[in-house]
Every structure is written in C-alpha cells, then in structure tokens.
Design an enzyme around this catalytic site. Sequence first.
Site, mmCIF file in Angstrom:
data_model
loop_
_atom_site.group_PDB
_atom_site.id
_atom_site.type_symbol
_atom_site.label_atom_id
_atom_site.label_comp_id
_atom_site.label_asym_id
_atom_site.label_seq_id
_atom_site.Cartn_x
_atom_site.Cartn_y
_atom_site.Cartn_z
ATOM 1 N N THR A 86 0.903 -1.148 0.000
ATOM 2 C CA THR A 86 0.000 0.000 0.000
ATOM 3 C C THR A 86 0.942 1.196 0.000
ATOM 4 O O THR A 86 2.044 1.115 0.559
ATOM 5 C CB THR A 86 -0.914 0.048 1.252
ATOM 6 O OG1 THR A 86 -0.088 0.190 2.401
ATOM 7 C CG2 THR A 86 -1.751 -1.224 1.388
ATOM 8 N N HIS A 87 0.525 2.275 -0.633
ATOM 9 C CA HIS A 87 1.388 3.462 -0.767
ATOM 10 C C HIS A 87 2.754 3.114 -1.355
ATOM 11 O O HIS A 87 3.753 3.770 -1.036
ATOM 12 C CB HIS A 87 1.592 4.160 0.586
ATOM 13 C CG HIS A 87 0.327 4.350 1.363
ATOM 14 N ND1 HIS A 87 -0.474 5.454 1.233
ATOM 15 C CD2 HIS A 87 -0.311 3.537 2.258
ATOM 16 C CE1 HIS A 87 -1.529 5.343 2.023
ATOM 17 N NE2 HIS A 87 -1.460 4.166 2.646
ATOM 18 N N ASN A 110 14.095 -3.992 -22.134
ATOM 19 C CA ASN A 110 13.017 -3.103 -21.683
ATOM 20 C C ASN A 110 11.617 -3.717 -21.796
ATOM 21 O O ASN A 110 11.351 -4.490 -22.715
ATOM 22 C CB ASN A 110 13.059 -1.809 -22.509
ATOM 23 C CG ASN A 110 14.360 -1.054 -22.313
ATOM 24 O OD1 ASN A 110 14.954 -1.102 -21.235
ATOM 25 N ND2 ASN A 110 14.813 -0.386 -23.357
ATOM 26 N N GLU A 140 4.702 -0.933 -21.424
ATOM 27 C CA GLU A 140 4.627 0.529 -21.497
ATOM 28 C C GLU A 140 3.641 0.971 -22.575
ATOM 29 O O GLU A 140 2.896 1.936 -22.400
ATOM 30 C CB GLU A 140 6.025 1.106 -21.775
ATOM 31 C CG GLU A 140 6.937 0.961 -20.571
ATOM 32 C CD GLU A 140 8.407 1.178 -20.899
ATOM 33 O OE1 GLU A 140 9.170 1.443 -19.966
ATOM 34 O OE2 GLU A 140 8.794 1.062 -22.084
#
Length: 459
Positions: free
Chosen positions: A157-158, A287, A292
């Site tokens: 979380t966070h 990558n 993405e």
Amino acid sequence: MKEKKLWSGRFTKNVSDLVEQFTESISFDSRLALYDVKASIAHTKMLERSNIISKSDAARILSGLKKIDQLIQNNKLPLKKEHEDIHMNIESLLTKMIGESAKKLHTARSRNDQVLVDVVLYLKDIVSIMNREIRALQKVIIIKAEKNKDIMIPGYTHMKQAQVVLVSHYLMAYFNMFQRDKERFEQLSRSLDILPLGTGALAGVNYDTDRNLLAKLLGFSQVSENSMDTVSNRDFMIEFISHCSILSMHFSRMAEDLIIFNTDEFEIITIDDSFTTGSSIMPNKKNPDVLELIRGKTGLIYGDLVSLLTLLKGLPLTYNRDLQEDKKIIFRTIDTILPILQIAPALLKNIKFNTHAINKKMRSGFLLATDLADHLVKSGTPFREAHCIVGKIIGHCVEKKLSLFDLDLKDFQQFSNKFDHHVLALLDYKHSIQSKRSYGSTSFKSVKNQIKKAKRLIQ
Ligand code: ARG
C-alpha cells in the site's frame, strides 16, 4: 466523367472537389460493408413481404446484393470517394449491376437509420470477440495463479511493503477486474439488441413497414420506440468506449505493476527475452516496452471517450453530419483495444516470478507486523495498544538495523510481557498467509476457493 450523385436532383451545379474530399467517409466506413449488405438484404425481404416492392424487383436486388457480398469477402469491392460513404457506394454499384430495380432499395429507409444498424451489427460482433478474448485472458490468469500458487510476494500500500500475499491472490485480483469488464460488455450487448433500422430520416416512413420482421431477420430482440431518439442516439457508442476505457485502465494498472516488478530495484518478475526489446545505444538494456505501450495506449482510449462525448454535447436533435465522425472514434478505440487484448495473455505467459529475489526483499520481516499485533490481541491486549507496542518494536529494529528475525523471545518481552514463545512461530510468511481467516483473503484455502469459483465462471 463522374457519376451523378444519388441525391443530385435539386442541384444545378456539381459539388466542389474540395467538399467531396472533406465530406467523404468511405475512407473509414468501408469496414461496415458486410453489415450494410446484410441490413439491405433484410430490408429488401421486408419490403417485398410488406408488398412495398415487387417479388421480381426484390429477387434482382437480392441477387445483386449477394454478388456484392462476395466482392466484399474477396476484398474486391470498388470504393469511390465520389460516392461519399459505404451506403451510397454499395447502392451505386448495385444500380450498375442490376439497373432500375436497385433504385427501389432505398424505399422506406434513410442513411440515418441505415448507418446505425450497420454500426450496431458491427459492434455486436466486436463485443462478442472482446468477450472471448477477455475469457481467454482470464484462463491464462487462472493457469498462472495455479502454477505459482505457493509463491509469496510483498503486498503494497502506498508503494511500501505492507503485508505478505500469495502471487495467486494477486493474480486473481486481476481476474476479478476483468470479470467485471466482461459483465459490463454483456450488459452492453443488451443495449445493442434494439433495432434502429426502419425509423427513416427522423420522422418514420410513409409505408406500412414491418420493423418486427426486420428485427427478426437481423437477430434483434427489440425494436426502437421513437424515431427521433433512434437516429440521434449514440449512447451505446459512448457506453462501448467507456467500458473499453475501464478495461484498458485495468490493463494499464496491471502493466504498471509489472513494470515496477520488473525494475532492477524490485526484481519480482523476469520477462522472457521474446517479450522485451533492447536499446539502440545501451547494450545492457532489456526493456518492458509491451507493458509501457499498453499503459500508453490507454491514454488514447480515454481520448476517444472524451472525443465522442464532446462530439455529442451540443448536437440538436436529430441527425447532424457531425455524427459521421463517431465511426472514426469507435474504430480507433477498437483498433487500440483489440491488440492489447491479444497480446496480454501471451505476455502473462512469458513472465516468471523470481522467488529468490523476492525472498531477499522480504528479509526485514516487517510485513509480519500486523500478525504480531494480532498475536497480542489474542492474549487480551486491545488492538490499538498492540499496534503501538509492535510499532515500537519496528522502530527499535529500524534504529538498530535489525530485522524481526533477529529478535528472540526476550527481546519481544521487553516491549510486552504478553509475548510468549508462540511469537517465534509467527515469524514466518507462510504462517501469516495461513492466519488469514476472512472470506476473500489471501489464505491458501481462500485462494483455492477463488480459483475454483473462477473456473466455473469462465466455463
Ligand atoms: N455517412 C453518413 C454518416 O456516417 C451516413 C448518414 C448520412 N446522412 C445524411 N443525412 N447525410 O453519418
């Protein structure tokens, strides 16, 4: 010599080339060709059975339409900008092929209802393809969850390590998100089950047509109620893009998770070489471009949603030519979401969880802090107090650069005499997983149950 426009009757001059270029839609609506023919075939049959056109005209029109259908299937339909859109391209070609009878095809309909029935038929197909793809993806998620069912990872979380969870639990979270997507699209299929054809330009038509027959021939279970609403309505397109936006948001969140998990800092997953790309300058790079691009393409779909809403917000009833642009928008959405749906399951199959690296990251044991607090609760300490005691233990560890695993019973008892030897057994991630009791938790039993239910859902 250019052919005369189908609507040229009242005009004394030819339309300017500039206007022709500017107003055409054949460059993008040609993908509706098969649906346009299908709807015209039904319309012709209905006109004949309602005694609006003769049997012989209908027969000629139908045989011409079937030939056009073949041309389309073989990718040989001639497309001309001067015929503006797919509807007039097909009607003009039909006229060339069969002559006078073709001129009766457009009796009792308008392009305003025609274009709608084409799009609805097309979207019905797209939605069922999408649901199939989502189901395929869900299957891969289940297989992946089962295969990695004992692997534990930090849950966040966070973006801070919070509690330990099973990878399978994590994966099943996405199963649930995609399940909701599928249900939304199933709901949309109901909105797409209403026939728009037969309302004419806006007011209805001056013939005793049988729209129920049209509905039956085209596989709709209902007929639209109000002609003005029908030719203006694009709600189902907005719903479609909205559902695609939510679906792609789910993909984007998954992509973002995996991008983070794939970083050199986290190392939770490794993506197979075949699903990564390199850098043109840095020989070291491998990558996660697929992930993405999934994240990036989501932005395009949101853009489409706003485009369509904006296209509609100021439109007076009923049809306005602005509406021609609606197709460009939904086609773009479809062309963005379908490739994502296709690559996502393959990508998931090509991801491996790195247990060794994961275990290293979880070494501090702080993920077990809540379990420690709950242990104190069991021996009578109020939770808030237990929280504070364990907080102090964590603070102590941080200060002394220790992990929870470095502490012995005596250390624990310095913070509370309620700690007994059981506490040492708590210092185990598996134990933490097993201790989860609530329905829907990350316990082995719960995840097993989730997978069992999920399997039933996608059957
Ligand atoms: N190509 C047009 C469109 O996509 C078809 C409807 C044209 N109707 C009209 N009144 N000009 O919207």
